[in-house]
Design a protein around this motif. Structure first.
Motif, short mmCIF file in Angstrom:
data_model
loop_
_atom_site.label_atom_id
_atom_site.label_comp_id
_atom_site.label_asym_id
_atom_site.label_seq_id
_atom_site.Cartn_x
_atom_site.Cartn_y
_atom_site.Cartn_z
N GLN A 23 -0.01 14.69 -25.08
CA GLN A 23 -0.30 13.83 -23.94
C GLN A 23 0.36 14.33 -22.66
O GLN A 23 0.23 13.71 -21.62
CB GLN A 23 0.17 12.40 -24.23
N GLU A 95 -12.23 17.25 -17.71
CA GLU A 95 -10.83 16.93 -18.02
C GLU A 95 -9.86 17.50 -16.99
O GLU A 95 -8.71 17.12 -16.96
CB GLU A 95 -10.46 17.45 -19.41
N ARG A 167 -4.37 17.29 -19.00
CA ARG A 167 -3.62 16.81 -20.16
C ARG A 167 -3.94 17.76 -21.31
O ARG A 167 -5.10 18.05 -21.59
CB ARG A 167 -4.00 15.39 -20.52
N LYS A 170 -6.33 16.41 -24.25
CA LYS A 170 -7.74 16.27 -23.84
C LYS A 170 -8.38 17.63 -23.63
O LYS A 170 -9.55 17.82 -23.93
CB LYS A 170 -7.83 15.45 -22.57
N THR A 171 -7.62 18.58 -23.13
CA THR A 171 -8.15 19.92 -22.93
C THR A 171 -8.44 20.60 -24.26
O THR A 171 -9.47 21.26 -24.41
CB THR A 171 -7.16 20.77 -22.10
N GLY A 174 -11.59 19.14 -25.52
CA GLY A 174 -12.72 19.70 -24.75
C GLY A 174 -13.07 21.10 -25.21
O GLY A 174 -14.24 21.44 -25.33
#
Length: 186
Positions: A23, A95, A167, A170-171, A174
């Protein structure tokens, strides 16, 4: 019984550390100036802590860049880059947050007519790039672009500065979505 508590505390600590790391908010600053600098400066921050401070990346010389562009154009012309249509980079790009985008260019060709045409072309390219970025990325601030023509002399100066935030978790998700292999249709 005490060793079981220690093991549980260690497992909880590792899970907490992994969750914190995934995170975590990373910021990358990129700065380049031509002709003053021959290297691009990159700084990487984890929250407010500097992880990598001004790592200089060597910019290729003109001949190597032209060779790479010619190779890319040749593949594009031969339609060997059709795979790029299948990759969905929008999931990854959404993102990313662009916190700062500055690009100033000053220069001319020595001739007023060609300088004005060159300046207009530079405005068009920069405008297209900002439009693309605003459509595919999250822009947190207004991009600052500028083209200042110099009608008297033949020179080129440019300064580029960009700050990108993302973040890590999230990357990674993705990237996993982008690299997902589609089933072959029969």
């Amino acid at each position: 019984m005490d060793s079981l508590y220690i093991i549980l505390i260690l497992i909880a600590g590792i899970v907490f550390f992994i969750a914190f790391f995934l995170q975590s908010k990373w910021i990358i600053k990129i700065k380049y100036q031509f002709p003053e600098m021959r290297d691009a400066q990159i700084s990487v921050y984890l929250y407010k802590w500097c992880v990598i401070r001004q790592k200089n990346l060597r910019i290729s010389n003109q001949a190597e860049m032209e060779k790479g562009f010619i190779h890319f154009y040749k593949l594009l012309r031969e339609k060997k880059l059709h795979v790029l249509k299948e990759i969905r980079l929008q999931a990854l790009l959404k993102e990313l947050q662009v916190l700062e985008f500055k690009w100033q260019t000053k220069g001319g060709t020595g001739n007023a007519f060609t300088t004005s045409i060159t300046s207009g072309t530079m405005w068009a390219v920069k405008g297209w790039l900002v439009g693309y970025l605003s459509q595919h990325l999250q822009l947190c601030g207004k991009p600052q672009i500028n083209v200042q023509p110099d009608f008297q002399s033949a020179r080129l100066e440019t300064a580029f500065s960009c700050m990108i935030s993302f973040r890590l978790g999230k990357t990674i998700l993705g990237i996993m979505r982008v690299l997902k292999i589609k089933e072959v249709r029969k």
